[in-house]
Design a protein around this motif. Structure first.
Motif, PDB file in Angstrom:
ATOM      1  N   MET A  51       0.846  -1.173   0.000  1.00  0.00           N
ATOM      2  CA  MET A  51       0.000   0.000   0.000  1.00  0.00           C
ATOM      3  C   MET A  51       0.892   1.237   0.000  1.00  0.00           C
ATOM      4  SD  MET A  51      -2.811   1.122   2.803  1.00  0.00           S
ATOM      5  CE  MET A  51      -3.882   2.432   2.355  1.00  0.00           C
ATOM      6  N   PHE A  52       0.460   2.239  -0.776  1.00  0.00           N
ATOM      7  CA  PHE A  52       1.207   3.489  -0.877  1.00  0.00           C
ATOM      8  C   PHE A  52       0.301   4.634  -0.435  1.00  0.00           C
ATOM      9  CE2 PHE A  52       2.503   7.230  -3.389  1.00  0.00           C
ATOM     10  CZ  PHE A  52       3.801   7.367  -2.919  1.00  0.00           C
ATOM     11  N   ILE A  53       0.799   5.493   0.445  1.00  0.00           N
ATOM     12  CA  ILE A  53       0.033   6.644   0.909  1.00  0.00           C
ATOM     13  C   ILE A  53       0.690   7.894   0.359  1.00  0.00           C
ATOM     14  CG2 ILE A  53      -0.693   7.993   2.918  1.00  0.00           C
ATOM     15  CD1 ILE A  53      -0.907   5.355   4.448  1.00  0.00           C
ATOM     16  N   GLU A  54      -0.059   8.614  -0.472  1.00  0.00           N
ATOM     17  CA  GLU A  54       0.444   9.876  -1.022  1.00  0.00           C
ATOM     18  C   GLU A  54       0.296  10.981   0.016  1.00  0.00           C
ATOM     19  OE1 GLU A  54      -0.629  11.042  -5.097  1.00  0.00           O
ATOM     20  OE2 GLU A  54      -1.782   9.172  -5.119  1.00  0.00           O
ATOM     21  N   THR A  55       1.158  11.965  -0.080  1.00  0.00           N
ATOM     22  CA  THR A  55       1.103  13.122   0.817  1.00  0.00           C
ATOM     23  C   THR A  55       1.083  14.378  -0.027  1.00  0.00           C
ATOM     24  OG1 THR A  55       2.440  11.906   2.416  1.00  0.00           O
ATOM     25  CG2 THR A  55       2.223  14.261   2.763  1.00  0.00           C
ATOM     26  N   GLU A  56       0.219  15.312   0.355  1.00  0.00           N
ATOM     27  CA  GLU A  56       0.141  16.602  -0.329  1.00  0.00           C
ATOM     28  C   GLU A  56       0.247  17.720   0.697  1.00  0.00           C
ATOM     29  OE1 GLU A  56      -3.535  16.873  -2.479  1.00  0.00           O
ATOM     30  OE2 GLU A  56      -2.994  15.284  -3.880  1.00  0.00           O
ATOM     31  N   THR A  57       0.884  18.785   0.290  1.00  0.00           N
ATOM     32  CA  THR A  57       0.881  19.975   1.133  1.00  0.00           C
ATOM     33  C   THR A  57      -0.486  20.636   1.005  1.00  0.00           C
ATOM     34  OG1 THR A  57       1.773  21.340  -0.650  1.00  0.00           O
ATOM     35  CG2 THR A  57       3.373  20.365   0.882  1.00  0.00           C
ATOM     36  N   THR A  58      -0.792  21.488   1.953  1.00  0.00           N
ATOM     37  CA  THR A  58      -2.037  22.254   1.929  1.00  0.00           C
ATOM     38  C   THR A  58      -1.659  23.729   2.044  1.00  0.00           C
ATOM     39  OG1 THR A  58      -2.386  22.350   4.320  1.00  0.00           O
ATOM     40  CG2 THR A  58      -3.181  20.360   3.173  1.00  0.00           C
ATOM     41  N   PRO A  59      -2.601  24.621   1.809  1.00  0.00           N
ATOM     42  CA  PRO A  59      -2.286  26.042   2.009  1.00  0.00           C
ATOM     43  C   PRO A  59      -1.926  26.380   3.458  1.00  0.00           C
ATOM     44  CG  PRO A  59      -4.235  25.811   0.647  1.00  0.00           C
ATOM     45  CD  PRO A  59      -3.903  24.435   1.174  1.00  0.00           C
ATOM     46  N   ASN A  60      -2.290  25.500   4.374  1.00  0.00           N
ATOM     47  CA  ASN A  60      -1.951  25.681   5.781  1.00  0.00           C
ATOM     48  C   ASN A  60      -0.608  24.987   6.043  1.00  0.00           C
ATOM     49  OD1 ASN A  60      -1.742  25.699   8.557  1.00  0.00           O
ATOM     50  ND2 ASN A  60      -3.870  25.119   8.914  1.00  0.00           N
ATOM     51  N   PRO A  61       0.450  25.745   6.339  1.00  0.00           N
ATOM     52  CA  PRO A  61       1.765  25.116   6.531  1.00  0.00           C
ATOM     53  C   PRO A  61       1.827  24.154   7.715  1.00  0.00           C
ATOM     54  CG  PRO A  61       1.849  27.472   7.045  1.00  0.00           C
ATOM     55  CD  PRO A  61       0.495  27.192   6.488  1.00  0.00           C
ATOM     56  N   ALA A  62       0.869  24.222   8.622  1.00  0.00           N
ATOM     57  CA  ALA A  62       0.856  23.329   9.776  1.00  0.00           C
ATOM     58  C   ALA A  62       0.170  22.003   9.474  1.00  0.00           C
ATOM     59  CB  ALA A  62       0.160  24.016  10.959  1.00  0.00           C
ATOM     60  N   THR A  63      -0.382  21.845   8.264  1.00  0.00           N
ATOM     61  CA  THR A  63      -1.193  20.673   7.956  1.00  0.00           C
ATOM     62  C   THR A  63      -0.734  19.992   6.672  1.00  0.00           C
ATOM     63  OG1 THR A  63      -3.093  21.750   8.994  1.00  0.00           O
ATOM     64  CG2 THR A  63      -3.561  19.867   7.578  1.00  0.00           C
ATOM     65  N   LEU A  64      -0.667  18.658   6.721  1.00  0.00           N
ATOM     66  CA  LEU A  64      -0.424  17.843   5.532  1.00  0.00           C
ATOM     67  C   LEU A  64      -1.654  16.980   5.276  1.00  0.00           C
ATOM     68  CD1 LEU A  64       3.263  16.513   5.827  1.00  0.00           C
ATOM     69  CD2 LEU A  64       2.361  18.261   4.295  1.00  0.00           C
ATOM     70  N   LYS A  65      -1.885  16.704   4.002  1.00  0.00           N
ATOM     71  CA  LYS A  65      -3.008  15.874   3.573  1.00  0.00           C
ATOM     72  C   LYS A  65      -2.450  14.522   3.146  1.00  0.00           C
ATOM     73  CE  LYS A  65      -6.586  15.927  -0.021  1.00  0.00           C
ATOM     74  NZ  LYS A  65      -7.141  16.724  -1.127  1.00  0.00           N
ATOM     75  N   PHE A  66      -3.016  13.449   3.702  1.00  0.00           N
ATOM     76  CA  PHE A  66      -2.575  12.090   3.404  1.00  0.00           C
ATOM     77  C   PHE A  66      -3.672  11.369   2.638  1.00  0.00           C
ATOM     78  CE2 PHE A  66      -0.239  13.578   7.024  1.00  0.00           C
ATOM     79  CZ  PHE A  66       1.047  13.123   6.825  1.00  0.00           C
ATOM     80  N   LEU A  67      -3.301  10.778   1.496  1.00  0.00           N
ATOM     81  CA  LEU A  67      -4.255  10.096   0.625  1.00  0.00           C
ATOM     82  C   LEU A  67      -3.912   8.605   0.587  1.00  0.00           C
ATOM     83  CD1 LEU A  67      -3.550  12.938  -1.670  1.00  0.00           C
ATOM     84  CD2 LEU A  67      -5.936  12.324  -1.369  1.00  0.00           C
ATOM     85  N   PRO A  68      -4.722   7.773   1.267  1.00  0.00           N
ATOM     86  CA  PRO A  68      -4.418   6.334   1.307  1.00  0.00           C
ATOM     87  C   PRO A  68      -4.833   5.566   0.055  1.00  0.00           C
ATOM     88  CG  PRO A  68      -6.363   6.794   2.606  1.00  0.00           C
ATOM     89  CD  PRO A  68      -5.840   8.128   2.121  1.00  0.00           C
ATOM     90  N   GLY A  69      -5.461   6.238  -0.912  1.00  0.00           N
ATOM     91  CA  GLY A  69      -5.886   5.546  -2.127  1.00  0.00           C
ATOM     92  C   GLY A  69      -7.121   4.700  -1.931  1.00  0.00           C
ATOM     93  N   ARG A  70      -7.861   4.964  -0.882  1.00  0.00           N
ATOM     94  CA  ARG A  70      -9.121   4.265  -0.623  1.00  0.00           C
ATOM     95  C   ARG A  70     -10.026   5.167   0.203  1.00  0.00           C
ATOM     96  NH1 ARG A  70      -7.098  -0.670   3.015  1.00  0.00           N
ATOM     97  NH2 ARG A  70      -6.009  -1.023   1.092  1.00  0.00           N
ATOM     98  N   GLN A  71     -11.250   4.760   0.332  1.00  0.00           N
ATOM     99  CA  GLN A  71     -12.228   5.543   1.077  1.00  0.00           C
ATOM    100  C   GLN A  71     -11.859   5.585   2.556  1.00  0.00           C
ATOM    101  OE1 GLN A  71     -16.201   3.836   1.244  1.00  0.00           O
ATOM    102  NE2 GLN A  71     -17.075   5.886   1.087  1.00  0.00           N
ATOM    103  N   VAL A  72     -11.978   6.779   3.133  1.00  0.00           N
ATOM    104  CA  VAL A  72     -11.751   6.938   4.567  1.00  0.00           C
ATOM    105  C   VAL A  72     -13.104   6.997   5.266  1.00  0.00           C
ATOM    106  CG1 VAL A  72     -10.785   8.431   6.366  1.00  0.00           C
ATOM    107  CG2 VAL A  72      -9.543   8.116   4.208  1.00  0.00           C
ATOM    108  N   MET A  73     -13.947   7.946   4.861  1.00  0.00           N
ATOM    109  CA  MET A  73     -15.286   8.100   5.442  1.00  0.00           C
ATOM    110  C   MET A  73     -16.324   7.666   4.408  1.00  0.00           C
ATOM    111  SD  MET A  73     -15.257   9.563   8.557  1.00  0.00           S
ATOM    112  CE  MET A  73     -16.812  10.418   8.665  1.00  0.00           C
ATOM    113  N   THR A  74     -17.324   6.921   4.843  1.00  0.00           N
ATOM    114  CA  THR A  74     -18.384   6.512   3.923  1.00  0.00           C
ATOM    115  C   THR A  74     -19.332   7.671   3.639  1.00  0.00           C
ATOM    116  OG1 THR A  74     -19.677   5.659   5.770  1.00  0.00           O
ATOM    117  CG2 THR A  74     -18.290   4.085   4.567  1.00  0.00           C
ATOM    118  N   SER A  75     -19.473   8.577   4.591  1.00  0.00           N
ATOM    119  CA  SER A  75     -20.269   9.791   4.389  1.00  0.00           C
ATOM    120  C   SER A  75     -19.847  10.818   5.427  1.00  0.00           C
ATOM    121  CB  SER A  75     -21.771   9.501   4.510  1.00  0.00           C
ATOM    122  OG  SER A  75     -22.079   9.079   5.816  1.00  0.00           O
ATOM    123  N   GLY A  76     -20.030  12.076   5.101  1.00  0.00           N
ATOM    124  CA  GLY A  76     -19.690  13.136   6.036  1.00  0.00           C
ATOM    125  C   GLY A  76     -18.193  13.297   6.227  1.00  0.00           C
TER     126      GLY A  76
END
Length: 191
Positions: free
Chosen positions: A1-26
């Motif tokens: 499994m590979f988890i991508e990481t993206e920067t965000t406009p907020n320097p204190a926060t990183l976005k992690f993309l596991p390549g699958r659904q995290v929340m089913t809704s909301g």
């Protein structure tokens, strides 16, 4: 499994993309370890040290760190926690996925006037179709809180909460969009 990481406009926060659904809704935001107790994943992320916030979106997790945190040291620890969670297929919440749906607080301050129902429907549709996807792309979410006397009240979550550019996003981006399409809107404020 590979988890991508993206920067965000907020320097204190990183976005992690596991390549699958995290929340089913909301979505779900955790701003401290106590709030995270209902989620084994959020609790584990808070336990790595300098984590100050965790946000679950549809297909991403945003993690915020304390000011001055060295992401080059924290990022591998966060990725390790995420890998362990997704590889073992652990539950996201101790009470099931329903525990994660973000529901606006029942706050009398933001009770909408039924006479504004058509305007509110237009505002909500624009937020859902144009604003939320863009905000999610930056690792956050936006929640409609109310409309009163020409003012739309919104709450920023995830990477967008506390972001240095969140005021500009609200005022120049979202306010401009809503004013353009919904003439009854005079202003947008953070709630």
């Amino acid at each position: 499994m590979f988890i991508e990481t993206e920067t965000t406009p907020n320097p204190a926060t990183l976005k992690f993309l596991p390549g699958r659904q995290v929340m089913t809704s909301g979505t779900r935001e955790f701003t401290d370890p106590e709030a995270a107790e209902i989620s084994p994943l959020a609790s584990a992320l808070f336990s790595v040290g300098d984590v100050t916030g965790v946000f679950f979106g549809g297909d991403f997790i945003s993690v915020s760190a304390a000011p001055g945190t060295d992401w080059s040291q924290l990022k591998p620890q966060v990725v390790a926690v995420l890998l362990d969670h997704f590889v073992t297929e652990s539950p996201l919440f101790t009470g099931g996925d329903a525990a994660g749906i973000a529901v606006p607080d029942d706050d009398d301050e933001f009770t909408d006037d039924p006479a504004d129902a058509d305007v509110i429907a237009q505002i909500r549709e624009l937020i859902e179709t144009r604003v939320r996807p863009a905000v999610a792309g930056d690792g956050g979410d936006i929640i409609y809180r109310g409309f009163r006397e020409g003012v739309v009240f919104l709450t920023m979550q995830g990477a967008c909460a506390g972001c240095p550019s969140s005021s500009a996003t609200l005022k120049q981006g979202i306010e401009g969009l809503l004013k353009h399409y919904v003439p009854e809107v005079n202003e947008v404020r953070a709630a």
